[in-house]
Design a protein around this motif. Structure first.
Motif, PDB file in Angstrom:
ATOM      1  N   PHE A  67      43.766  39.992  37.065  1.00 37.27           N
ATOM      2  CA  PHE A  67      44.453  39.721  38.332  1.00 37.27           C
ATOM      3  C   PHE A  67      43.417  39.550  39.436  1.00 37.27           C
ATOM      4  O   PHE A  67      42.562  40.405  39.635  1.00 37.27           O
ATOM      5  N   HIS A  68      43.510  38.424  40.162  1.00 37.79           N
ATOM      6  CA  HIS A  68      42.560  38.180  41.238  1.00 37.79           C
ATOM      7  C   HIS A  68      43.223  37.792  42.543  1.00 37.79           C
ATOM      8  O   HIS A  68      42.536  37.488  43.511  1.00 37.79           O
ATOM      9  N   GLY A  69      44.546  37.752  42.581  1.00 39.30           N
ATOM     10  CA  GLY A  69      45.215  37.474  43.842  1.00 39.30           C
ATOM     11  C   GLY A  69      46.252  36.377  43.724  1.00 39.30           C
ATOM     12  O   GLY A  69      46.454  35.790  42.655  1.00 39.30           O
ATOM     13  N   SER A 109      41.931  40.460  53.264  1.00 43.75           N
ATOM     14  CA  SER A 109      42.685  40.840  52.068  1.00 43.75           C
ATOM     15  C   SER A 109      41.822  40.602  50.843  1.00 43.75           C
ATOM     16  O   SER A 109      40.739  40.004  50.933  1.00 43.75           O
ATOM     17  N   GLY A 110      42.346  41.042  49.701  1.00 44.12           N
ATOM     18  CA  GLY A 110      41.623  40.854  48.455  1.00 44.12           C
ATOM     19  C   GLY A 110      41.573  39.399  48.035  1.00 44.12           C
ATOM     20  O   GLY A 110      40.528  38.872  47.655  1.00 44.12           O
TER      21      GLY A 110
HETATM   22  C1  LIG Z   1      45.073  43.663  44.642  1.00 42.22           C
HETATM   23  C2  LIG Z   1      44.040  42.861  43.966  1.00 42.22           C
HETATM   24  C3  LIG Z   1      43.734  41.567  44.404  1.00 42.22           C
HETATM   25  C4  LIG Z   1      44.477  40.902  45.538  1.00 42.22           C
HETATM   26  O1  LIG Z   1      44.361  41.587  46.743  1.00 42.22           O
HETATM   27  P1  LIG Z   1      45.394  41.250  47.941  1.00 42.22           P
HETATM   28  O2  LIG Z   1      44.862  42.077  49.075  1.00 42.22           O
HETATM   29  O3  LIG Z   1      46.745  41.648  47.485  1.00 42.22           O
HETATM   30  O4  LIG Z   1      45.302  39.807  48.209  1.00 42.22           O
HETATM   31  C5  LIG Z   1      42.723  40.888  43.748  1.00 42.22           C
HETATM   32  N1  LIG Z   1      42.064  41.438  42.726  1.00 42.22           N
HETATM   33  C6  LIG Z   1      42.336  42.678  42.271  1.00 42.22           C
HETATM   34  C7  LIG Z   1      41.542  43.241  41.131  1.00 42.22           C
HETATM   35  C8  LIG Z   1      43.343  43.429  42.866  1.00 42.22           C
HETATM   36  O5  LIG Z   1      43.639  44.641  42.404  1.00 42.22           O
END
Ligand SMILES: *Cc1c(COP(=O)(O)O)cnc(C)c1O
Length: 408
Positions: free
Chosen positions: A148-150, A112-113
């Motif tokens: 936003f980073h998670g 995941s991100g």
């Molecule tokens: C969606 C997103 C995340 C988090 O990713 P997940 O897979 O939901 O954990 C982190 N950083 C950015 C820039 C994002 O768009």
């Protein structure tokens, strides 16, 4: 096919969802059961044109044959190896990512991100400690307001959006926030005690907000001057979304650490953290891991995504159809429309009033899936396979969608 597998109606699924799930997502308004390209169908057989692609994830659209084949073949071969054993797909994928990054970088694969960013954070902590940064011995971090980073605790501590972070603070990491796009503020915040700067190349969840020209280059320079690591969070922006493989390529800026996820697997869960130069060599054996990371099915999907983007010329399509969509919407001249920003197939439609939720609902009623990412911003992030005709259909429908939202 375009019906729920159990015959349940949308209304019934919504009620059952509400009873079975935690309330953190509220109750989503639509139950999707199938798709084809940019089309998606709900449990009642209603058809939509999908302009959000599961939040910039379904890069090849729905039910792409190349993705289905790659995943199917891999499931029939071997589904999981763990990191006790090498699987060929993960090797191929890491090599492919390196090729797209000019033959450089060392890769860690996550699911995941947020996990990709956790990996980047651990690298930055190790780096800060090795350099004796900060009184705590690991230094501090700089990130952007409204960034936003998670949602996991490390990545959340880097997330600037107040409504998301506030309920779960205070955080163990020392993170200092600066206004996004302000190079002067960044220069003042980053000293020789700073371990790393985390930035998105354009704020995604913040409302698709691009920085002023030269901001990323200035951030690179500030990190070079102070010895802080520059971590670029391309979880939403990479894999063709802006018309190039990576958004930072528009600026010719190379980060020390790059994080990826959303579009990479075309819908299969996968993320990646890539470290360049010394940043790729910071972990010692045992420093990090993930049971599912590098899973061969997810890697096979990602390889299919990368190959199909090349084979079908989807970078060019993202640039061209994105420009048509942006220019078409910008030319509508509707009183509720304040502007359109972003690049490629990653656009923020800025509204003159905070009625994005109503615009999202009106679009849905008109057969388009879009996302109210901010109270006054609609985010568009369709599959990279979206056609000029499909973009035109949204542009044509948009004035009446805005009218309906205004009346609603
Ligand atoms: C969606 C997103 C995340 C988090 O990713 P997940 O897979 O939901 O954990 C982190 N950083 C950015 C820039 C994002 O768009």
């Amino acid at each position: 096919m375009n019906r729920s597998q159990t015959g349940a109606s949308s209304q019934e699924l919504l009620a059952r969802y509400q009873a079975a799930f935690m309330p953190n997502y509220g109750v989503p308004p639509v139950a999707l059961v199938a798709g084809q390209g940019c089309l998606a169908w709900d449990a009642d057989g209603r058809q939509y044109l999908d302009f959000i692609a599961g939040i910039a994830v379904s890069s090849l659209g729905h039910a792409h044959e190349a993705l289905a084949e790659a995943v199917g073949e891999q499931v029939h071969s071997i589904v999981h190896t763990s990191n006790l054993f090498i699987n060929e797909q993960e090797v191929l994928l890491a090599e492919e990512l390196r090729r797209l990054l000019g033959g450089q970088g060392r890769v860690f694969l996550s699911n995941s991100g947020t996990e990709a960013n956790e990996c980047a954070l651990k690298l930055a902590i190790k780096y800060g400690k090795s350099r004796g940064r900060g009184r705590g011995g690991r230094g501090y971090f700089v990130a952007a307001e409204n960034g936003f980073h998670g949602r996991s605790m490390g990545a959340l501590s880097l997330t600037g959006k107040q409504s998301i972070r506030e309920p779960f603070g205070p955080f163990a990491l020392d993170v200092r926030f600066v206004p996004y796009g302000d190079a002067q503020a960044l220069a003042e915040a980053v000293t020789g005690e700073c371990a790393a700067v985390f930035l998105e190349p354009t704020l995604g969840e913040g409302g698709v907000v691009p920085p002023p020209d030269g901001y990323l280059a200035a951030a690179r320079q500030i990190c070079d001057d102070t010895g802080a690591l520059f971590v670029m969070d391309e979880i939403q922006s990479a894999i063709g979304r802006t018309g190039t493989w990576f958004a930072h390529q528009h600026d010719g800026v190379r980060p020390d650490i790059l994080t990826l996820a959303k579009g990479l697997g075309g819908g299969l869960p996968i993320g990646a953290c890539v470290g360049f130069g010394p940043a790729g060599e910071l972990f010692a054996k045992g420093d990090h891991g993930s049971t599912f990371g590098g899973n061969p099915v997810a890697c096979a999907a990602a390889l299919a995504v990368l190959h199909t983007i090349e084979k079908e010329g989807l970078l060019g399509n993202a640039a061209e159809v994105g420009a048509l969509l942006k220019d078409g919407l910008a030319a509508l001249g509707h009183p509720l429309l304040a502007g359109v920003r972003g690049r490629g197939l990653w656009l923020g439609v800025v509204l003159a009033e905070p009625v994005a939720a109503r615009v999202e609902a009106a679009a849905r009623d008109a057969g388009f899936l879009v996302n109210a990412v901010q109270p006054n911003v609609i985010r568009l992030a369709p599959p990279l396979v979206v056609t000029a005709g499909q973009a035109g259909a949204l542009v044509d429908a948009f004035p009446s969608i805005l009218d309906a939202a205004k009346e609603g």
